[in-house]
Scaffold this motif. Structure first.
Motif, PDB file in Angstrom:
ATOM      1  N   THR A 213      -0.353  34.294  76.470  1.00  0.00           N
ATOM      2  CA  THR A 213      -0.526  32.844  76.380  1.00  0.00           C
ATOM      3  C   THR A 213      -0.846  32.485  74.933  1.00  0.00           C
ATOM      4  O   THR A 213      -1.668  33.120  74.289  1.00  0.00           O
ATOM      5  CB  THR A 213      -1.665  32.339  77.291  1.00  0.00           C
TER       6      THR A 213
ATOM      7  N   LEU B 145       3.872  32.459  77.653  1.00  0.00           N
ATOM      8  CA  LEU B 145       3.482  31.132  78.111  1.00  0.00           C
ATOM      9  C   LEU B 145       2.792  30.372  76.985  1.00  0.00           C
ATOM     10  O   LEU B 145       2.173  30.988  76.108  1.00  0.00           O
ATOM     11  CB  LEU B 145       2.507  31.249  79.293  1.00  0.00           C
TER      12      LEU B 145
ATOM     13  N   MET C 130       0.574  25.538  80.366  1.00  0.00           N
ATOM     14  CA  MET C 130       0.639  26.898  80.890  1.00  0.00           C
ATOM     15  C   MET C 130       0.633  26.936  82.412  1.00  0.00           C
ATOM     16  O   MET C 130       1.432  27.657  83.034  1.00  0.00           O
ATOM     17  CB  MET C 130      -0.542  27.708  80.332  1.00  0.00           C
TER      18      MET C 130
ATOM     19  N   ASN D 134      -7.423  30.210  80.408  1.00  0.00           N
ATOM     20  CA  ASN D 134      -6.109  30.649  80.894  1.00  0.00           C
ATOM     21  C   ASN D 134      -6.187  31.981  81.621  1.00  0.00           C
ATOM     22  O   ASN D 134      -5.528  32.185  82.640  1.00  0.00           O
ATOM     23  CB  ASN D 134      -5.127  30.769  79.721  1.00  0.00           C
TER      24      ASN D 134
END
Length: 416
Positions: free
Chosen positions: A66, A149, A156, A21
């Protein structure tokens, strides 16, 4: 704007999953003109996450989190940010309806904990989740923009691209996006390449020059700020031209692609075919080539002749070359030549590459680890042999040998 990414999840710290991510978010932020200054990974621990959020807020304009938005008790991100900001968590009704409908459509009883995925901080903006259940959040608190997120990349990425990025753009002032260009080199090591560019690197201002290495290849990233690609290209022009002037013989691409891709493109364009004979690389060269889509247009195949018996039986290397007192041995220029030339005879290809050497961990035939011979045969041309003394462990030597073989073929194709 300065930004920090906080990835939340004990599984990241344990190495059970890879934090891809951060790579995605960093790349997308650079395109917006947002500079990522820090990346943090923190486990599912309330106090440590609170400390991480406080620290990030003290040094960044944007904090992008995230993970930790799920239904279980260890999904703490919204709760901890609520503590930091002094806000309540409220139910986002559209998300709650979507969650309820999903469970009903599958005939599954929804446990109460799933309501947690529809919670959002009071006064925040919801970020729609098109591929999952947990709603994202975006809010500004005491001058810092927070974006929450989900952790799964399939959730995501669309949330960030379609909802978080526009939210951030509305809050940006005069940021100019970063524009980068990759220059890819083979046949030269990172230290030698840096030495040849040292004066440029030491005096750099704009654009910036950043060399970094992968096994068997070196990349230079040129970066500047520009509102559009054409402007960026113009600003990089002079620096790129000087680098090409100094290192043109090693520069195989001005885009971020591996050398096998460029080699296959050149083979297809010239309507030429290739076959390979591998000893110490054990099929790795063939594997690199066949990872390129459409490689079957030019690549006829490979033969792994690891033992002397198969070198003799399949490609006709005489045993008195391979073994015996005074014999050159399997690891020799003589063997590399015969292997490459016999490929042309037995496969009918236009080019034949052979690789034979000592990958380690121990010497072989009295020859040192890392000694590799690459043979390059071409129809109606004299066969060339390249002697390499490579460093690294067994895997590194195999990959560097395969990449160097591709580099020599690339040079030949360019000359042709």
């Amino acid at each position: 704007m300065k930004a920090e990414i906080i990835a939340i999840g004990t599984e990241l710290l344990l190495g059970q999953i890879v934090n891809t991510n951060a790579q995605f978010i960093s790349r997308e932020c650079a395109a917006l003109g947002i500079d990522i200054y820090f990346q943090t990974v923190v486990g599912d621990n309330e106090q440590r996450l609170l400390d991480s959020l406080r620290l990030a807020a003290s040094r960044a304009d944007v904090v992008i989190c995230t993970g930790g938005l799920g239904p279980t008790q260890d999904d703490l991100t919204k709760d901890v940010l609520a503590t930091l900001t002094g806000r309540n968590l409220v139910l986002h009704e559209p998300s709650m309806e979507a969650i309820s409908e999903m469970f009903a459509s599958r005939g599954i009883h929804m446990v109460e904990s799933n309501r947690r995925q529809a919670l959002m901080l009071e006064g925040s903006d919801p970020l729609h989740n098109e591929t999952g259940l947990a709603v994202g959040n975006a809010l500004t608190f005491e001058g810092t923009h927070f974006v929450l997120l989900p952790g799964p990349p399939k959730e995501m990425k669309p949330m960030f691209t379609k909802y978080a990025m526009p939210w951030l753009q509305l809050r940006m002032t005069s940021e100019v996006p970063l524009y980068s260009k990759m220059l890819k080199f083979a046949g030269i090591g990172e230290s030698n390449l840096e030495h040849l560019l040292l004066d440029l690197i030491q005096s750099q201002t704009d654009p910036t020059i950043a060399p970094y290495a992968k096994e068997g290849e070196v990349t230079i990233r040129l970066t500047t700020r520009a509102h559009a690609e054409a402007e960026g290209e113009l600003k990089l022009q002079a620096t790129e031209a000087e680098i090409k002037k100094r290192l043109g013989e090693y520069l195989y691409a001005d885009q971020d692609v591996p050398i096998e891709t460029i080699v296959l493109q050149l083979l297809v364009a010239s309507k030429k075919t290739l076959s390979v004979a591998e000893s110490c690389t054990g099929g790795l060269l063939s594997d690199l080539i066949t990872t390129v889509p459409g490689s079957s247009e030019s690549f006829l195949g490979g033969i792994i002749v690891y033992s002397n018996k198969l070198k003799n039986k399949l490609l006709g290397v005489p045993m008195n070359i391979l073994e015996g007192e005074g014999a050159p041995g399997a690891v020799s220029s003589e063997t590399a030549v015969i292997l490459a030339e016999q490929l042309l005879v037995r496969t009918g290809s236009d080019f034949g590459i052979s690789v034979t050497g000592v990958a380690g961990p121990s010497p072989s035939e009295g020859k040192p680890v890392g000694l590799v011979y690459v043979g390059l045969a071409q129809k109606n041309e004299k066969t060339e042999v390249f002697t390499l003394q490579l460093s690294g462990n067994r895997e590194s030597i195999k990959l560097r040998a395969a990449k160097r073989a591709l580099y020599q073929l690339w040079k030949q194709l360019k000359e042709n």
